[in-house]
Motif scaffolding. Sequence first.
Motif, short mmCIF file in Angstrom:
data_model
loop_
_atom_site.label_atom_id
_atom_site.label_comp_id
_atom_site.label_asym_id
_atom_site.label_seq_id
_atom_site.Cartn_x
_atom_site.Cartn_y
_atom_site.Cartn_z
N VAL A 133 0.79 -1.30 0.33
CA VAL A 133 -0.17 -0.38 -0.12
C VAL A 133 0.89 1.55 -0.07
CG1 VAL A 133 -2.06 -1.09 1.36
CG2 VAL A 133 0.13 0.16 2.42
N GLU A 237 11.67 6.18 7.23
CA GLU A 237 11.27 5.29 8.54
C GLU A 237 12.77 5.08 8.68
OE1 GLU A 237 8.05 2.60 8.46
OE2 GLU A 237 9.19 2.15 6.46
N HIS A 239 14.48 2.16 11.27
CA HIS A 239 14.03 1.04 11.63
C HIS A 239 15.05 0.26 12.91
CE1 HIS A 239 10.66 0.25 9.35
NE2 HIS A 239 11.54 0.55 8.04
N ARG A 248 7.38 6.25 -3.14
CA ARG A 248 5.98 5.10 -4.17
C ARG A 248 5.49 6.94 -4.47
NH1 ARG A 248 3.63 0.16 -4.40
NH2 ARG A 248 5.52 -0.29 -4.08
N ARG A 278 11.35 -2.52 -2.97
CA ARG A 278 10.14 -2.19 -3.91
C ARG A 278 9.70 -0.29 -3.51
NH1 ARG A 278 6.04 -6.65 -3.53
NH2 ARG A 278 4.91 -5.64 -5.33
N LYS A 291 19.06 -11.01 5.28
CA LYS A 291 18.15 -12.20 5.76
C LYS A 291 18.47 -14.10 5.43
CE LYS A 291 13.74 -9.61 4.71
NZ LYS A 291 12.85 -9.34 3.88
#
Length: 375
Positions: A133, A237, A239, A248, A278, A291
């Motif tokens: 979103v 952001e 983190h 975006r 993204r 990861k």
Amino acid sequence: MVSFVVEKPQIMSSSQNVVVSETTRSSIIPKMNDSSSQKLPPGFISISKKKLLKNIDIINGGQRINAWVDSMRASSPTHLKSLPSSLASQQQLNSWIMQHPSALEMFEQIMEASGEKQIVMFLDYDGTLSPIVDNPDRAFMSSKMRRTVKKLAKCFPTAIVTGRCIDKVYNFVKLAELYYAGSHGMDIKGPAKGFSRHKRVKQSLLYQPASDYVPMIDEVYRQLLEKTKSTPGVKVENHKFCTSVHFRCVDEKKWSELVLQVRSVLKEYPTLKLTQGRKVFEIRPMIEWDKGKALEFLLESLGFGNSNNVFPIYIGDDRTDEDAFKVLRDRGEGFGILVSKFPKDTDASYSLKDPSEVMDFLRRLVEWKQMQPRI
Ligand SMILES: O=P(O)(O)OC[C@H]1O[C@H](O[C@H]2O[C@H](CO)[C@@H](O)[C@H](O)[C@H]2O)[C@H](O)[C@@H](O)[C@@H]1O
């Protein structure tokens, strides 16, 4: 004219030496003329050699801003939508699906391959458990998905592996019985002890390989906020162990300005690296951790470090999930599932189209487990 096919961007660069590698092992396909580039599948764009060379314009002290902007464009859904859907592109999509078949269609075969081994589940969050979103603060997962993940965790050890910090992802997932690897795996916590339905009980800390970087990340986060505030639509952001800059909602005409702003902050921090997800820039410590390493750490913590009696399944949609897919491929254990509607260069073995297919797959896993005879 020779042109090149450039897959969804795969930028891996340090803040000092920019290395842009949009071209990946299977994504460079020399084309004989421009018209042939019309036959590309959705998810691929074609950049002419002339344009590619233009990208190498050395500006701003040797930094290749144009290449960054082209890469940002390449991942834009509006650009993807504008691609023609020809017979050739359909054929290429079909051939990609043959190489990465639907995990739903291959469910029986996958379960057969798991044999008697212990299945361990690894789930990315954004784009996997929740749809993408515009506002990252509103990337809620549905209650149905939460119920499914809760049931899944009763059947198999289950971990959320995400670029977000643990507190943010926990606020969405709200399941204390899971493992969490936040900030791209740099903050790993185990299920809470003394779980209460009504009160959040703190997860138990397992590993934080980048704890020394917390003050630096906070400093960079503040500078990025300040530096990018003149660009409408930007969202930065924090983190804790990494930080992200979202574009975006930034007008495309402002993208090169944004790249300059981000890079002007990062040039003072040579121990941080800049990658692209993204429609987001991710800024992370330049340490040997990702990861994939987090997945290995969790398997070890669960007692499967040297065991071949384990069958890990990792589901994710992002470039950062590729590190985990690669670990599974190299270990020859379990497999990765890429969530994507478009062909992408990936180390995952299977695919699912979107979070709703992910939920169907997880439900089938739960049903399958419940049908197994108890030993
Ligand atoms: O590892 P993940 O769980 O996939 O996290 C990667 C990034 O996810 C979030 O951004 C993405 O999702 C947003 C909400 O749908 C979307 O607005 C954004 O464009 C996507 O990049 C998160 O906000 C980032 O901080 C994570 O790094």
